[in-house]
Motif scaffolding. Structure first.
Motif, PDB file in Angstrom:
ATOM      1  N   TYR A  19     -28.619 -49.580  15.196  1.00 33.95           N
ATOM      2  CA  TYR A  19     -28.361 -48.707  16.337  1.00 33.95           C
ATOM      3  C   TYR A  19     -29.621 -47.987  16.797  1.00 33.95           C
ATOM      4  CZ  TYR A  19     -23.360 -49.487  15.772  1.00 33.95           C
ATOM      5  OH  TYR A  19     -22.116 -50.058  15.719  1.00 33.95           O
ATOM      6  N   LEU A  54     -21.666 -44.512  19.140  1.00 34.57           N
ATOM      7  CA  LEU A  54     -20.852 -43.720  18.217  1.00 34.57           C
ATOM      8  C   LEU A  54     -19.463 -44.327  18.065  1.00 34.57           C
ATOM      9  CD1 LEU A  54     -20.595 -41.179  16.468  1.00 34.57           C
ATOM     10  CD2 LEU A  54     -19.864 -39.936  18.510  1.00 34.57           C
ATOM     11  N   LEU A  55     -18.843 -44.676  19.200  1.00 41.78           N
ATOM     12  CA  LEU A  55     -17.503 -45.258  19.142  1.00 41.78           C
ATOM     13  C   LEU A  55     -17.517 -46.619  18.441  1.00 41.78           C
ATOM     14  CD1 LEU A  55     -16.161 -44.369  22.705  1.00 41.78           C
ATOM     15  CD2 LEU A  55     -15.565 -43.286  20.547  1.00 41.78           C
ATOM     16  N   SER A  56     -18.528 -47.433  18.771  1.00 40.58           N
ATOM     17  CA  SER A  56     -18.601 -48.750  18.131  1.00 40.58           C
ATOM     18  C   SER A  56     -18.870 -48.628  16.640  1.00 40.58           C
ATOM     19  CB  SER A  56     -19.682 -49.597  18.792  1.00 40.58           C
ATOM     20  OG  SER A  56     -20.962 -49.001  18.618  1.00 40.58           O
ATOM     21  N   SER A  57     -19.741 -47.667  16.265  1.00 35.22           N
ATOM     22  CA  SER A  57     -20.033 -47.479  14.837  1.00 35.22           C
ATOM     23  C   SER A  57     -18.795 -47.002  14.082  1.00 35.22           C
ATOM     24  CB  SER A  57     -21.181 -46.468  14.665  1.00 35.22           C
ATOM     25  OG  SER A  57     -20.811 -45.201  15.162  1.00 35.22           O
ATOM     26  N   MET A  58     -18.004 -46.130  14.742  1.00 30.74           N
ATOM     27  CA  MET A  58     -16.771 -45.690  14.102  1.00 30.74           C
ATOM     28  C   MET A  58     -15.814 -46.865  13.905  1.00 30.74           C
ATOM     29  SD  MET A  58     -16.107 -42.065  16.093  1.00 30.74           S
ATOM     30  CE  MET A  58     -14.480 -41.902  15.359  1.00 30.74           C
ATOM     31  N   GLY A  59     -15.716 -47.719  14.956  1.00 30.45           N
ATOM     32  CA  GLY A  59     -14.844 -48.890  14.830  1.00 30.45           C
ATOM     33  C   GLY A  59     -15.319 -49.833  13.746  1.00 30.45           C
ATOM     34  N   LEU A 110     -22.608 -42.330  23.185  1.00 30.31           N
ATOM     35  CA  LEU A 110     -21.157 -42.364  23.048  1.00 30.31           C
ATOM     36  C   LEU A 110     -20.673 -43.767  22.692  1.00 30.31           C
ATOM     37  CD1 LEU A 110     -18.482 -40.842  23.326  1.00 30.31           C
ATOM     38  CD2 LEU A 110     -18.474 -41.422  25.751  1.00 30.31           C
ATOM     39  N   ALA A 111     -21.243 -44.787  23.373  1.00 35.26           N
ATOM     40  CA  ALA A 111     -20.842 -46.167  23.082  1.00 35.26           C
ATOM     41  C   ALA A 111     -21.191 -46.559  21.656  1.00 35.26           C
ATOM     42  CB  ALA A 111     -21.518 -47.114  24.077  1.00 35.26           C
TER      43      ALA A 111
END
Length: 591
Positions: free
Chosen positions: A295, A26-31, A23-24
């Motif tokens: 990642y 995924l969120l960081s990659s989206m950002g 989750l971390a």
């Protein structure tokens, strides 16, 4: 240790760690993706905005160059001479025709000059007559212009090629006299505008094109993978026809990419660049691959670290689990020795204390079982004693009968009956009839002991043989009445026992006409009658006078629950005690 061989808590620890890590990431990659995409798009768009602006400025320079050249043509002496009333000689005409061939303007494919006397000057091989010029319609192209340079992209009907090309035209007016003006036209070859799009990088990556003021494409150079949608073509045409000049579109989002457009004011030509979506995302895809690689590496490192620490933390838990699973309840020697400097040390210590407590409890239970077996043995032995007592009483009764001792016979018979009903073969529940018979036997014994002290009445309004009650309820009440109520009298006492049904509840009443109980004592006893069973047990201490009132209350609460009513009442010269039992008093599983 592999995940398959790991304990349940380790699996859950790893699963939750992987979920949180995923989750971390995924969120960081989206950002990161959004941030990088925004910045890269901005960089790319800025790059092509600058390039498009440069091409627009080059287009301005081309127009200014053409305007300067046509102005020079106007000011030429031979051109001005051709506009005078007196025409040119043939030699002068030939010289004038050759003059236009050497003007300072690159990429001129053809030229045509028409003076005010219908003379046409072209290249030697063109041979265009004035009638042909008239039919071409080019004369009307400059009808709205007084002296400015005009650019127009149209089909070549002047030189007869039929192909579309860019023409530069201008009215040629006399500088000395008010004569009819002449007209000059230059047909430009494709290289004239292609020089604006000489950036090879732009040609390979972006779609570049030029449109005239009517929205028609003059020139375009699109990459092989690019195709302009119908909706985007409409937007381009609308911009070309808008009449604005300068930068008319900057970073406009289209279906096929991002648009930059520059419109040249005098010529009306619009030059545009479209950065295709594929160009915008190509760099992002490379960055995405790098991010995925990073990642994946982070994930592998995190999984490795999680495996290591999960083993460190779960090893003592697994040890505790194994010891608890292997504990058979007999061997208490296996103690836990855990040193982790965490709360697990407390768990191990508590487990050791629990084993010690269980061992102690097991010892106490064994001791209690031994005592219980001994007690059961004594009970079995004591069961013989009542039979011996009954047989002895029967023998005494026969001897009294032989000797004619009627009072002795009556007392022995009442005592035997009282004992039999009191014991009731160990049962706590008896019929109302047996309870009344028991208290009757007790009162007959007391009458023999205390002659003429009292007499009794029993009024039973229920079916006594089919109604059940906790035994030894009435006898202690009668005992209290004799001891305390008749303490100050010697004869004439009365004890009245009444059994009836009141509102589906069994009512038991014991009345005596002796000295009335003090009101303070009545209130105290009635308050005890409402006391919860837990508190009532704490009051159960005074038994020096036999079964007391608290004894009766406690046994009634234990058997029937809190829904029991027990109260005393001063009535006339005597005292009445009433007990209300829940239910209809029939024998059932609850009893």
């Amino acid at each position: 240790m592999s995940i398959k061989k790991s304990s349940g808590i380790q699996k859950k620890y790893l699963q939750h760690t992987l979920v949180l890590l995923t989750l971390a990431l995924l969120l960081s990659s989206m950002g990161v993706w959004v941030y990088v995409r925004k910045n890269m798009t901005s960089v790319i768009v800025d790059k092509y905005e600058f390039m498009n602006e440069k091409m627009g400025i080059s287009l301005d320079n081309l127009y200014e160059k053409s305007d300067e050249v046509t102005a020079e043509c106007i000011t030429d002496d031979s051109v001005q001479q051709s506009l005078k009333a007196k025409g040119l000689e043939n030699v002068e005409k030939n010289a004038l025709s050759k003059y236009f061939a050497y003007i300072d303007l690159d990429d001129v494919a053809e030229y045509c000059y028409v003076d005010n006397k219908r003379n046409v000057y072209t290249k030697s091989y063109s041979n265009i007559t004035y009638e042909e010029f008239k039919e071409s319609g080019f004369g009307e192209r400059l009808s709205g212009s007084y002296a400015g340079t005009e650019w127009f992209f149209t089909e070549d009907t002047l030189f007869g090629t039929g192909e579309s090309a860019l023409f530069v035209g201008r009215m040629v007016r006399s500088m000395d006299y008010a004569h009819e003006p002449g007209m000059i036209f230059f047909k430009m070859n494709d290289q004239f505008l292609k020089k604006l799009m000489e950036n090879k990088e732009a040609m390979e990556e972006t779609a570049v094109g030029i449109m005239d003021s009517s929205g028609r494409f003059c020139m375009q150079n699109f990459p092989s993978h690019f195709s302009l949608s119908g909706e985007d073509e409409k937007k381009l045409k609308s911009l070309a026809e808008s009449g604005k000049s300068g930068i008319i579109s900057q970073g406009q989002r289209l279906e096929t990419g991002i648009l930059q457009a520059y419109r040249q004011r005098e010529s009306g030509l619009t030059i545009f660049t479209i950065v295709p979506n594929s160009v915008l995302t190509s760099g992002l895809n490379q960055i995405l691959l790098v991010l995925i690689g990073i990642y994946v590496l982070v994930m592998l490192i995190a999984v490795g670290i999680s495996l290591y620490f999960s083993r460190v933390f779960t090893r003592p838990i697994q040890k505790i689990s194994r010891e608890m699973e292997n504990f058979d309840g007999k061997d208490f020697s296996h103690k836990l020795d855990i040193h982790t400097d965490t709360e697990l040390d407390k768990i191990g210590h508590s487990y050791n204390e629990m084993l010690a407590n269980i061992e102690q409890l097991v010892g106490e239970i064994k001791k209690q079982e031994k005592e219980l077996r001994s007690s059961e043995l004594h009970v079995l032995i004591n069961q013989i004693n009542p039979h011996f007592l009954y047989n002895t009483l029967d023998t005494i009764y026969m001897l009294a009968r032989i000797n004619g001792e009627e009072k002795t016979m009556k007392m022995i018979q009442a005592l035997s009956s009282y004992l039999r009903l009191s014991l009731s073969k160990g049962s706590d529940i008896v019929t109302v009839a047996d309870e009344l018979e028991n208290v009757k036997s007790y009162m007959e014994i007391q009458q023999i002991r205390n002659a003429d002290l009292f007499h009794y009445e029993i009024d039973c309004q229920v079916e006594a043989s089919k109604r059940w009650i906790l035994k030894l309820i009435l006898q202690p009440l009668v005992e209290n009445a004799i001891k305390h109520g008749f303490d100050d009298i010697f004869e004439g006492g009365l004890i009245r026992i009444e059994v009836k049904e009141v509102s589906d509840r069994l009512s038991l009443t014991v009345y005596n006409n002796g000295t009335a109980m003090e009101q303070e004592m009545v209130d105290k006893i009635n308050a005890l009658g409402k006391t919860p069973i837990v508190e009532l047990k704490n009051c159960f201490a005074d038994q020096k006078h036999g079964y007391g009132i608290i004894n009766i209350m406690t046994r009634l609460r234990l058997k029937y629950g809190e829904d029991v009513k027990f109260e005393y009442e001063v009535q006339g010269d005597g005292t009445k005690c009433r007990i209300l039992l829940p239910g209809d008093g029939r024998k059932n599983d609850e009893l």
